[in-house]
Design an enzyme around this catalytic site. Sequence first.
Site, PDB file in Angstrom:
ATOM      1  N   CYS A   1      11.858   1.984  -1.027  1.00 48.66           N
ATOM      2  CA  CYS A   1      12.305   2.209   0.358  1.00 48.66           C
ATOM      3  C   CYS A   1      12.002   0.994   1.247  1.00 48.66           C
ATOM      4  O   CYS A   1      12.885   0.490   1.943  1.00 48.66           O
ATOM      5  CB  CYS A   1      11.659   3.461   0.918  1.00 48.66           C
ATOM      6  SG  CYS A   1       9.890   3.611   0.594  1.00 48.66           S
TER       7      CYS A   1
ATOM      8  N   SER B   1      10.709  18.497  -7.815  1.00 49.09           N
ATOM      9  CA  SER B   1       9.916  19.282  -6.847  1.00 49.09           C
ATOM     10  C   SER B   1       9.306  18.392  -5.761  1.00 49.09           C
ATOM     11  O   SER B   1       8.731  18.887  -4.801  1.00 49.09           O
ATOM     12  CB  SER B   1       8.795  20.037  -7.580  1.00 49.09           C
ATOM     13  OG  SER B   1       7.917  19.081  -8.174  1.00 49.09           O
ATOM     14  N   GLY B   2       9.471  17.088  -5.906  1.00 44.12           N
ATOM     15  CA  GLY B   2       8.932  16.179  -4.889  1.00 44.12           C
ATOM     16  C   GLY B   2       9.911  15.984  -3.740  1.00 44.12           C
ATOM     17  O   GLY B   2      10.980  16.621  -3.694  1.00 44.12           O
TER      18      GLY B   2
ATOM     19  N   ASN C   1      13.247   6.653   4.696  1.00 43.33           N
ATOM     20  CA  ASN C   1      12.702   6.319   3.371  1.00 43.33           C
ATOM     21  C   ASN C   1      13.172   7.307   2.290  1.00 43.33           C
ATOM     22  O   ASN C   1      13.229   6.970   1.121  1.00 43.33           O
ATOM     23  CB  ASN C   1      11.173   6.272   3.413  1.00 43.33           C
ATOM     24  CG  ASN C   1      10.579   7.514   4.036  1.00 43.33           C
ATOM     25  OD1 ASN C   1      10.739   7.764   5.232  1.00 43.33           O
ATOM     26  ND2 ASN C   1       9.920   8.337   3.236  1.00 43.33           N
TER      27      ASN C   1
END
Lengths: 58, 348, 348
Positions: free
Chosen positions: C149, C12-13, C315
Site C-alpha cells: 500500500c 478473514s482479514g 490502503n
Amino acid sequence: MSPLHSTCPICDATVELPGDVSASQVVRCGDCGADLEVQALDPPVLVEAPAEEEDWGE
Amino acid sequence: MSAVPVAIVGASGYAGGELLRLLLAHPGVEVRQVTSESRAGEPAAAAHPNLRRRTTLTFSRMDDLHPCDTAFLCLPHGRTVEVIDGVLARSERVIDLSADFRLRRAEDYVRWYGFAHPRPDLLGAFVYGIPELHREAMRGARLVSSAGCNATAVILALHPLFKHGVADTRCTVVEAKVGSSEGGAGVSPASHHPVRANCVRSYKPTGHRHTAEMLQELGLSGDSRIHFSATAVDLVRGILATCHVFLNNRVDEKQIWKLYRQEYGAEPFVRIVKERDGAFRYPEPKLLAGTNFCDIGFELDGDGNRLVVMSALDNLGKGAAGQAVQAFNLMHGLDETAGLGFAGLHPV
Amino acid sequence: MSAVPVAIVGASGYAGGELLRLLLAHPGVEVRQVTSESRAGEPAAAAHPNLRRRTTLTFSRMDDLHPCDTAFLCLPHGRTVEVIDGVLARSERVIDLSADFRLRRAEDYVRWYGFAHPRPDLLGAFVYGIPELHREAMRGARLVSSAGCNATAVILALHPLFKHGVADTRCTVVEAKVGSSEGGAGVSPASHHPVRANCVRSYKPTGHRHTAEMLQELGLSGDSRIHFSATAVDLVRGILATCHVFLNNRVDEKQIWKLYRQEYGAEPFVRIVKERDGAFRYPEPKLLAGTNFCDIGFELDGDGNRLVVMSALDNLGKGAAGQAVQAFNLMHGLDETAGLGFAGLHPV
C-alpha cells in the site's frame, strides 16, 4: 434431497441444514449467530452448542 | 426504459451531495440539473470533492429550473414551502427532504416548529417518506415528504411494538447519539473542529422537533410520549438511537424476534442485528456509512419489563438521500433497491 | 461472458474482506470459495459484519480449495511461498496480495525481509501489481503480485519525475501518514483503542520494507535512495505520502502539470488534485475510503529546487483489494473499471 429445516432454540429462526448434515454437527443460526448442535436428525433437532463466554473485558 | 430526468434543488449541501452521488450512479436516472443559490455557476465537485471527474454539472439558480420528471428538494426548513408552487409547475414529481410537508396537521407546525404553515392545503398531499410504512401509497405517488433522520431511526425501531400494542405509549425514553453532518454544511462556532472534535455533547436534551413525526407515524396521541434526547458524539455520519420501552406484559425474547421478523423479515433495507458474540453484536452506525440500511437490535431486561431497542443508520443515507432514492424507485415502479447496493465499509 | 469463478484464500482479514465486498458486487465474477484456517466453518459475515445478508459463504480450509479460475491470496508474508505450489495446482491464475513475490531479486529478500527466499525460481514469474506501470504485461498474465500500500502511493507519486530524469535520485525524503487498518485484523497492545486512538505515532522512522519495491519499480539502484518514514495517525483507512523531491534543474509549475498529465491524464484511477481553494485542495485520504483512486498533488517550493508531491489512497482499496481487482480485470480482458465504480463518501 431437499435441504432439511429446523428452528433455532434461541430466536426461533428457520435454520436450513446442509443436505449431508450429521448428528452432533455444529451449525450457526443466520439470525442470532448462535452455534447450534444437531442433536437429532429425523426430525432434525437443534440445541445450543456449548460455547465459552467471550469476555469483552469492558 | 429510458433514464428518468431529475433535478436536485439546493444541491450544494450534504444531503444534496449524497443524493447527487447516488443518482449519478443510478442505472435508471439522468441528473439534468443541480441548483444552488450560494454556489451558482460553480461546478458540483467544488462542493462535493468526492465527485471530482464524476460529473461536469455546474450549479444553476432555482429560477432557471428546467422542466423535469422529478425534483428532489434539499432546501432549508421553511424555504421549501415558499417555492413549492414554482417547482410543481416545472416538475412532475417532487421528493422534499425538508420538514415543511412531513406533518399532516397545521397546528403541529405551530407547536413544534413555531410557525403557522402558509400552505396547510398541501399538507395532506405528500406521502410520508418511510417506504417500510407507506410502500403502497408511494407506488405512483407524485409528492413524497422524506422523513427526518432521527425520526426514521426511532420510528422503524418502535413501529412493531406500538403496532401490536405490546408497549406502554406514555413513557418511552429515546436517546440518539448523532454525528456532526446532521448539522449540515453550514459552519458555526459549535462545529469548529477544536470545539466539536472528541465531544460527547448533550446538545438537545429535550424538545427535539423530530418528535412530532415520531408521534404522528407511530400513531400516538393524547398522553402518549416519546421522551427524546440527542447527544452529539465524535462521528461525522451516523445515528444510534437507544430506545427504552416499557412492555405492557411479560414477553420472552422469541416473541420479540417474531414480532420484528414479522414486520421486517422481508425488507431489503431493515436488518435485525442481535448476535451472540463478536464486536458488532448490536447495530453500529459506522458500518452503515454510505448505505441505505437501518439496523435494529434489542435486548430484554431480565428483571423488569424494559425492552431496549437499538437502531442505527447513516443520517445522510437511510436518514436522507438513500431513503429519498428508495421512494423515487417506488414512485417509478423501478426495483426498490436500484442504485442502493453499496454494502458499507469495514473496517472504517 | 459467463462469470469467472474465483476463490479468496485467507479471506478473514481486512484485505480479504474488502476483496470479498468488491467481488460479490462485481458483474463478471462468482466468488466460489473463501478460506480461513482460523475461522473455518464460520460464515464470512462473522469476520465482515458489513457483508451481513450479503453472502451465505462460509470459510473453508485451504486444503479443501476446489479448482477455480483465479485465486486471490491474502496470506501473511512468508506463508504464501509455502503454499504456492498447492494453489497453482488448483487455480489457473493467482493474484497474491502478500510481499512474497513482489521483488525480482532473491538477495533483496535477504536485505529487506531478512529471509532467504525458498522459491527464487518463481520470483520473475509474477507481474508487479501496479497496472499504471505494467498494464500490457498484465493483459492475459497468469501470476500477479499485488503491490504494497505505501509502495503504491509513493511509486505513483514519483514515477513521472524519475522516468523523465527531472529529480535527483539520491535524496528523496518521503513521510507517509497511515491508518490503523494497515496493521491488519490482528490485535496487539499497540492497537488497543486507548493506546492507538488520537495518536500521531512515529512507528517506522527508518527501514520500512516497502522501500525495496519503491526502488525496484522506480528503477533506482546504486546510491539512489528513498528515505521513507511512516507515522501512524488517527485514521482507520488511508495513507497520505508526502514526498520531498529535489529537482536537477529549475522547472515551473506548468512543466510539472504537463509531466503528470502526460503520465496519468488518461488513467481511470489516478487523479491529479491541486486546486486553488476549498478545504480539499490537495489529496485527502478520507475521501478515498472504499475507492480505487490514488490522488496526486504537488507544490513547487518557490525559493529552491524542492518539489513536494502528495499522494493519497485507501490502503485497503488502491493499496490492496481494489488494485487486485483492477489487475484481475486486465488479466481477463474485462473493462478495467468493472466493480470499481464507488466514488467515495463526503462528508465522512
